[in-house]
Design a protein around this motif. Structure first.
Motif, short mmCIF file in Angstrom:
data_model
loop_
_atom_site.label_atom_id
_atom_site.label_comp_id
_atom_site.label_asym_id
_atom_site.label_seq_id
_atom_site.Cartn_x
_atom_site.Cartn_y
_atom_site.Cartn_z
N ILE A 1 -5.77 -2.24 -3.33
CA ILE A 1 -4.99 -1.05 -2.95
C ILE A 1 -5.53 0.24 -3.56
O ILE A 1 -5.04 1.32 -3.26
CB ILE A 1 -3.50 -1.19 -3.34
CG1 ILE A 1 -3.33 -1.14 -4.87
CG2 ILE A 1 -2.88 -2.42 -2.75
CD1 ILE A 1 -1.96 -0.72 -5.31
N HIS B 1 0.80 -1.23 0.00
CA HIS B 1 0.00 0.00 0.00
C HIS B 1 0.83 1.28 0.00
O HIS B 1 0.36 2.33 -0.45
CB HIS B 1 -0.98 0.00 1.18
CG HIS B 1 -0.40 0.46 2.48
ND1 HIS B 1 0.45 -0.33 3.24
CD2 HIS B 1 -0.53 1.62 3.17
CE1 HIS B 1 0.80 0.33 4.33
NE2 HIS B 1 0.22 1.51 4.32
N ASN C 1 -0.89 7.15 -3.88
CA ASN C 1 -1.77 6.00 -4.12
C ASN C 1 -1.79 5.63 -5.60
O ASN C 1 -1.72 4.45 -5.96
CB ASN C 1 -3.19 6.33 -3.64
CG ASN C 1 -3.29 6.45 -2.14
OD1 ASN C 1 -3.30 5.47 -1.42
ND2 ASN C 1 -3.34 7.69 -1.64
#
Length: 460
Positions: free
Chosen positions: A192, A117, A163
């Motif tokens: 994720i 992550h 991200n």
């Protein structure tokens, strides 16, 4: 895009992104995801990337790697408990493939996703993210420069998102490397994608949870669309802007991360002498006391035995607190199963536990006051900001200068790019910039610092 309704039976897939051949091995496909991540270079580099505190020589504190391992441990527990429950649902119980997945493999998917992550986070914590975008934000009034990028490309560049970068690292094909990047299962990749939308569809802090940031760069749009199609994710695009509801497994990865940083930042703060033991003890006992299955008097008695070594005492409280929050997050997930699978759940699991909110808010306040504004943290953020923004300026300026106009300095800077980050001169400005960002965002704290010193003539 029209997709089938997402159900607990069709929201997972053992297929690997970029790889169609099925392989028969001792390990399951989902166990192999874990192995591929943990043996990778991007994962190893997390050992020299700041989590919160500067990485001192005298006292061990968490870095991105140790944080990721601990999040994966919590994630595995969440996946195991939730998997056992989902396996007992009628439609799942009657499907051999689904029943086996939830009973045996959901825990591996969540653990692997937790492990991955933070792969997209650059050096120097969140200040590194902002620093990467500084060069472009400073160019916002330069219309000629701004017009070299589409609206979505520009939004990507002025708001670099770790991200989205994690998805890119896991799936992109670098020069000389295999197609499909890590070739993880679609299930792990989908787990994720915390913000499943493009940058122009994000709504910022005032928007819904899954739209606060964005989950993929424009250059990786087809990757994202392949993932959401394979996992039957819920499409709720508006006015041509691509956005989807979160995949159900994302909530478990997010919960594991939330649990760890809420508790473990306090432990590091105590080791560094920033927050006193008694205050942390008060917070953690308050959390543990909400667990009806925990005998709090027995916990306190054990604590008295351990308090000769305050670090050991806090380790004990940390374990009990994480266990309490893990069990409660499972209860929230199970309570909201229907809303989660339908894409109608707009909260985090941790925020949906009313009995711990007062304590978590108190932890948040003391973290902001004493931890995130600790002078060592502030100095690191400022230094990191200057280092990362300086590197972006040097390399992007060189890359975007037309080849026949590049000065010797520009050419020398571009010679420092490793082969896998080289770009073609006929690529778009956006593509060239993404090659540069791939290089800089992957740097460790020490590598970025050393290169910055080299380029500024501070160190030879």
């Amino acid at each position: 895009m029209i997709n089938n309704k997402m159900t607990w039976v069709n929201c997972f897939s053992s297929r690997r992104y970029g790889f169609n051949k099925e392989e028969s091995e001792i390990r399951t496909e989902y166990e192999r995801d874990w192995d591929r991540i943990i043996f990778s270079s991007p994962f190893r580099r997390l050992q020299n990337k700041t989590q919160v505190f500067p990485l001192p020589e005298e006292v061990f504190v968490h870095n991105r790697l140790t944080h990721s391992l601990e999040v994966a441990s919590v994630g595995r527990s969440l996946g195991k408990k939730i998997g056992k429950h989902i396996a007992s649902l009628t439609d799942v119980k009657d499907n051999d493939n689904a029943r086996q997945f939830y009973r045996n493999n959901l825990k591996n998917v969540i653990a692997s996703a937790c492990l991955a992550h933070d792969l997209g986070n650059p050096a120097f914590g969140h200040s590194g993210e902002e620093a990467i975008s500084k060069y472009f934000k400073n160019k916002k009034d330069d219309k000629v420069f701004r017009d070299r990028f589409s609206e979505c490309e520009w939004k990507d560049l002025i708001n670099f998102e770790g991200n989205a970068n994690a998805l890119r690292i896991l799936t992109m094909q670098q020069k000389g490397k295999s197609k499909g990047g890590f070739r993880l299962t679609y299930s792990t990749i989908g787990s994720i994608i915390k913000y499943p939308c493009e940058s122009i569809a994000s709504e910022g802090k005032d928007g819904e949870k899954h739209l606060k940031k964005y989950g993929y760069f424009k250059i990786d749009e087809q990757v994202f669309l392949d993932v959401v199609k394979e996992l039957n994710m819920v499409d709720h695009s508006v006015n041509g802007k691509i956005r989807y509801k979160r995949h159900p497994f994302v909530y478990l990865v997010e919960a594991a991360d939330d649990i760890c940083y809420n508790i473990i930042d306090l432990e590091d703060a105590h080791r560094l002498g920033i927050v006193e033991y008694e205050k942390i003890k008060e917070f953690l006992l308050a959390i543990i006391s909400t667990n009806v299955d925990e005998k709090i008097d027995k916990v306190k008695k054990q604590l008295e035995i351990l308090e000769e070594d305050k670090n050991e005492a806090l380790s004990y409280l940390r374990a009990k607190s994480i266990n309490t929050l893990t069990l409660k997050c499972c209860d929230v997930f199970i309570k909201n199963l229907d809303n989660i699978i339908e894409g109608n759940y707009n909260n985090t699991l941790l925020e949906d536990i009313p009995e711990v909110q007062a304590t978590l808010e108190a932890i948040s306040k003391i973290s902001v006051k004493k931890i995130y504004n600790y002078i060592g943290v502030v100095k690191l953020e400022l230094a990191g900001f200057r280092i990362m923004s300086g590197l972006v300026e040097d390399f992007v300026t060189a890359a975007l200068t037309p080849k026949d106009e590049r000065e010797k300095e520009h050419k020398k800077i571009l010679e420092l790019l490793p082969k896998q980050f080289h770009f073609k001169e006929d690529e778009s400005d956006y593509e060239k910039v993404m090659h540069i960002i791939d290089f800089i965002a992957g740097m460790t704290d020490l590598f970025a610092l050393k290169l910055y010193r080299n380029l500024r003539g501070i160190e030879i």
